[in-house]
Design an enzyme around this catalytic site. Structure first.
Site, PDB file in Angstrom:
ATOM      1  CB  CYS A  84      -1.291  -0.014   1.553  1.00  0.00           C
ATOM      2  SG  CYS A  84      -2.553   0.576   0.540  1.00  0.00           S
ATOM      3  CG  HIS A 178      -3.179  -3.488   3.765  1.00  0.00           C
ATOM      4  ND1 HIS A 178      -2.767  -2.889   4.420  1.00  0.00           N
ATOM      5  CD2 HIS A 178      -4.063  -2.484   3.057  1.00  0.00           C
ATOM      6  CE1 HIS A 178      -2.796  -1.602   4.403  1.00  0.00           C
ATOM      7  NE2 HIS A 178      -3.964  -1.356   3.755  1.00  0.00           N
ATOM      8  CD  GLU A 180      -0.674  -5.613   5.784  1.00  0.00           C
ATOM      9  OE1 GLU A 180      -0.760  -6.102   4.877  1.00  0.00           O
ATOM     10  OE2 GLU A 180      -1.469  -4.530   6.478  1.00  0.00           O
TER      11      GLU A 180
HETATM   12  N1  GLN Z   1      -2.984   6.017  -0.413  1.00  0.00           N
HETATM   13  C1  GLN Z   1      -2.444   5.782   0.934  1.00  0.00           C
HETATM   14  C2  GLN Z   1      -1.165   7.318   0.377  1.00  0.00           C
HETATM   15  O1  GLN Z   1      -1.303   7.803  -0.518  1.00  0.00           O
HETATM   16  C3  GLN Z   1      -1.811   4.689   1.364  1.00  0.00           C
HETATM   17  C4  GLN Z   1      -2.530   3.950   2.170  1.00  0.00           C
HETATM   18  C5  GLN Z   1      -2.790   2.892   2.439  1.00  0.00           C
HETATM   19  O2  GLN Z   1      -1.255   2.353   2.847  1.00  0.00           O
HETATM   20  N2  GLN Z   1      -3.731   1.956   3.643  1.00  0.00           N
HETATM   21  O3  GLN Z   1      -0.900   6.937   1.430  1.00  0.00           O
END
Ligand code: GLN
Length: 198
Positions: A84, A178, A180
């Protein structure tokens, strides 16, 4: 094998647990540590960069000198998995939002990301994905980025709604979602198997 999980934000304990589980399943010995300072990365063979907020994480990486260390480790052929926000930070090319917020990407993978591609539609959702080399997995997306384009040695290994959601480049791995947050440690296992190669 020593695996370090960057512990500024995000699901640090979940990543540690999943990594330990995957190591056990694969018969890989070693330890998993939470890394908050540059020196916590000393001797690590692989690093996990969890989700959170990419602007904040990038600032903390820079303030601690860990950004430099991670670039050094990638150059030495160590494994790094970003999930992410971690996926965003691994990219070479960001989007307008990355620029506007002056977020400094690590720039290790030949890919372009859209920072909030899925978040604009739905805050979070779970879906089944097909991942090359693994097969079907359940994936949790939270304000997730998309991998719009890859080049060079970087390759997309999973897509959702026509956009990349997982990519690999050598021992580097970027995931929009994610892994995890499920009870399936195969993504972590795949990362570790790859990172452990000579
Ligand atoms: N889109 C988010 C960001 O710009 C990341 C979201 C996440 O890690 N759950 O940092």
């Amino acid at each position: 094998m020593k695996v370090a999980v960057i512990a500024f934000q995000g699901d640090v304990s979940e990543h540690i647990r999943m990594t330990e589980e995957a190591m056990k399943e694969l018969g890989i010995g070693g330890s998993v540590v939470a890394a908050r300072r540059r020196k916590d990365l000393e001797g690590a063979d692989a690093v996990i960069l969890p989700g959170g907020e990419s602007t904040t994480i990038s600032k903390r990486l820079r303030a601690s000198g860990m950004d430099e260390k991670l670039r050094e480790m990638a150059g030495e052929g160590k494994g790094i998995m970003g999930t992410c926000a971690g996926c965003i930070l691994l990219a070479k090319k960001g989007d307008e939002e990355v620029e506007k917020t002056d977020t400094k990407l690590l720039g290790l993978m030949d890919m372009e990301i859209d920072r909030n591609a899925f978040g604009r539609q739905r805050e979070s959702f779970e879906t089944e994905l097909n991942v090359e080399g693994i097969g079907k997995i359940n994936a949790v997306f939270i304000r997730a980025p998309a991998i719009l384009r890859t080049w060079g040695d970087c390759r997309t290994i999973s897509e959702f709604e026509g956009m990349g959601v997982a990519a690999v480049q050598g021992k580097l791995m970027a995931l929009s979602f994610h892994p995890e947050l499920t009870d399936d440690c195969r993504m972590h296992g795949e990362f570790l198997k790859n990172a452990a190669k000579d």
